[in-house]
Design an enzyme around this catalytic site. Structure first.
Site, PDB file in Angstrom:
ATOM      1  N   ASP A 223      -7.812  -8.113   6.092  1.00  0.00           N
ATOM      2  CA  ASP A 223      -8.878  -7.773   7.028  1.00  0.00           C
ATOM      3  C   ASP A 223      -9.289  -6.309   6.959  1.00  0.00           C
ATOM      4  O   ASP A 223      -8.548  -5.453   6.478  1.00  0.00           O
ATOM      5  CB  ASP A 223      -8.407  -8.035   8.459  1.00  0.00           C
ATOM      6  CG  ASP A 223      -7.374  -6.991   8.919  1.00  0.00           C
ATOM      7  OD1 ASP A 223      -6.360  -6.817   8.205  1.00  0.00           O
ATOM      8  OD2 ASP A 223      -7.605  -6.340   9.950  1.00  0.00           O
TER       9      ASP A 223
ATOM     10  N   ASP B 119       0.864  -1.184   0.000  1.00  0.00           N
ATOM     11  CA  ASP B 119       0.000   0.000   0.000  1.00  0.00           C
ATOM     12  C   ASP B 119       0.904   1.239   0.000  1.00  0.00           C
ATOM     13  O   ASP B 119       1.457   1.584  -1.038  1.00  0.00           O
ATOM     14  CB  ASP B 119      -0.931  -0.109   1.219  1.00  0.00           C
ATOM     15  CG  ASP B 119      -2.003   0.947   1.280  1.00  0.00           C
ATOM     16  OD1 ASP B 119      -2.552   1.306   0.230  1.00  0.00           O
ATOM     17  OD2 ASP B 119      -2.306   1.414   2.392  1.00  0.00           O
TER      18      ASP B 119
ATOM     19  N   LEU C 158       6.605  -2.867   4.048  1.00  0.00           N
ATOM     20  CA  LEU C 158       7.542  -3.681   3.293  1.00  0.00           C
ATOM     21  C   LEU C 158       8.937  -3.063   3.276  1.00  0.00           C
ATOM     22  O   LEU C 158       9.941  -3.771   3.383  1.00  0.00           O
ATOM     23  CB  LEU C 158       7.036  -3.876   1.867  1.00  0.00           C
ATOM     24  CG  LEU C 158       7.828  -4.895   1.075  1.00  0.00           C
ATOM     25  CD1 LEU C 158       7.827  -6.241   1.775  1.00  0.00           C
ATOM     26  CD2 LEU C 158       7.264  -5.026  -0.326  1.00  0.00           C
TER      27      LEU C 158
HETATM   28  P1  IMP Z   1       1.650  -0.177   3.999  1.00  0.00           P
HETATM   29  O1  IMP Z   1       2.676  -0.153   5.082  1.00  0.00           O
HETATM   30  O2  IMP Z   1       0.861   1.107   3.937  1.00  0.00           O
HETATM   31  O3  IMP Z   1       2.179  -0.577   2.638  1.00  0.00           O
HETATM   32  O4  IMP Z   1       0.544  -1.200   4.453  1.00  0.00           O
HETATM   33  C1  IMP Z   1       0.709  -2.538   4.342  1.00  0.00           C
HETATM   34  C2  IMP Z   1      -0.210  -3.264   5.282  1.00  0.00           C
HETATM   35  O5  IMP Z   1      -1.431  -2.520   5.489  1.00  0.00           O
HETATM   36  C3  IMP Z   1      -0.634  -4.560   4.695  1.00  0.00           C
HETATM   37  O6  IMP Z   1       0.238  -5.600   5.063  1.00  0.00           O
HETATM   38  C4  IMP Z   1      -2.040  -4.740   5.238  1.00  0.00           C
HETATM   39  O7  IMP Z   1      -2.000  -5.353   6.496  1.00  0.00           O
HETATM   40  C5  IMP Z   1      -2.561  -3.342   5.395  1.00  0.00           C
HETATM   41  N1  IMP Z   1      -3.366  -2.889   4.234  1.00  0.00           N
HETATM   42  C6  IMP Z   1      -3.041  -1.943   3.311  1.00  0.00           C
HETATM   43  N2  IMP Z   1      -4.001  -1.799   2.391  1.00  0.00           N
HETATM   44  C7  IMP Z   1      -4.957  -2.686   2.729  1.00  0.00           C
HETATM   45  C8  IMP Z   1      -6.223  -3.047   2.128  1.00  0.00           C
HETATM   46  O8  IMP Z   1      -6.677  -2.546   1.078  1.00  0.00           O
HETATM   47  N3  IMP Z   1      -6.918  -4.013   2.777  1.00  0.00           N
HETATM   48  C9  IMP Z   1      -6.473  -4.644   3.913  1.00  0.00           C
HETATM   49  N4  IMP Z   1      -5.305  -4.345   4.493  1.00  0.00           N
HETATM   50  C10 IMP Z   1      -4.557  -3.380   3.910  1.00  0.00           C
END
Ligand code: IMP
Ligand code: MG
Length: 180
Positions: free
Chosen positions: A161, A105, A110
């Site tokens: 979730d 996202d 990551l």
């Molecule tokens: P980031 O650190 O913003 O890239 O978020 C990654 C984490 O956010 C993922 O491993 C998910 O647990 C959660 N996440 C981000 N987008 C979504 C979504 O559309 N649905 C569900 N979980 C999400």
């Protein structure tokens, strides 16, 4: 077709589409990791369903481990703080590590996990994500294998979730509050 769960506005990726894509990804990884010492690292909780199916499509000896990170979320947005809640049990040094993620996202989670594992000097390090929302990227992060690029909507099901619910749906849907 059965009615959708309460809160799921529509199906984004069907069970059949997920299965076909993971099978193709497994074939690709089988070719690319032949002769290597593969360790699949699942980032809990969301990626455990994907990892369970993906590993059975990789026709090579491989090992698995789990890591749980919490990317503090405020509703549906990550706040930028990532904490290791449960670390790996294994020493990754002799392994070709493939991080298995549910969704990319903002890239914050990551990016933090990649840096952490890179510092432990595995033989190689790559990422395989089920979903990628490129429009949401805040932190640039390398991702070698992507199953599906999706639009900027909140996805649930197949491990993902909303407030800990919907992980057991066999398909990926779009979360729409109070739909159905
Ligand atoms: P980031 O650190 O913003 O890239 O978020 C990654 C984490 O956010 C993922 O491993 C998910 O647990 C959660 N996440 C981000 N987008 C979504 C979504 O559309 N649905 C569900 N979980 C999400
Ligand atoms: Mg997650």
């Amino acid at each position: 077709m059965a009615a959708l769960e309460h809160g799921v506005g529509r199906v984004l990726i069907s069970e059949e589409e997920i299965k076909a894509r993971i099978s193709a990804m497994g074939q690709r990884l089988t070719a690319e990791y032949a002769g290597k010492r593969l360790l699949l690292v699942s980032v809990l909780k969301g990626a455990f369903v994907f990892m369970a199916d993906l590993m059975r499509e990789i026709k090579l000896p491989c090992e698995i481990d789990f890591m749980c990170v919490s990317s503090y979320r405020d509703g549906t947005d990550s706040t930028g703080t990532v904490e290791v809640v449960k670390d790996l049990a294994m020493d990754v040094r002799e392994y070709d590590v493939l991080i298995v993620e549910d969704i990319l996202d903002s890239g914050r989670t990551l990016s933090a996990v990649r840096k952490l594992l890179e510092g432990r000097e595995p033989r190689s390090l790559a990422v395989c994500t089920l979903l990628d929302k490129p429009a949401r990227r805040v932190v640039p992060v390398e991702c070698e294998y992507t199953c599906f690029e999706i639009p900027d909507e909140f996805a649930v099901g197949y491990g993902l979730d909303y407030a800990e619910m919907y992980r057991n749906l066999p398909y990926i849907g779009i979360y729409v509050p109070d739909s159905n």
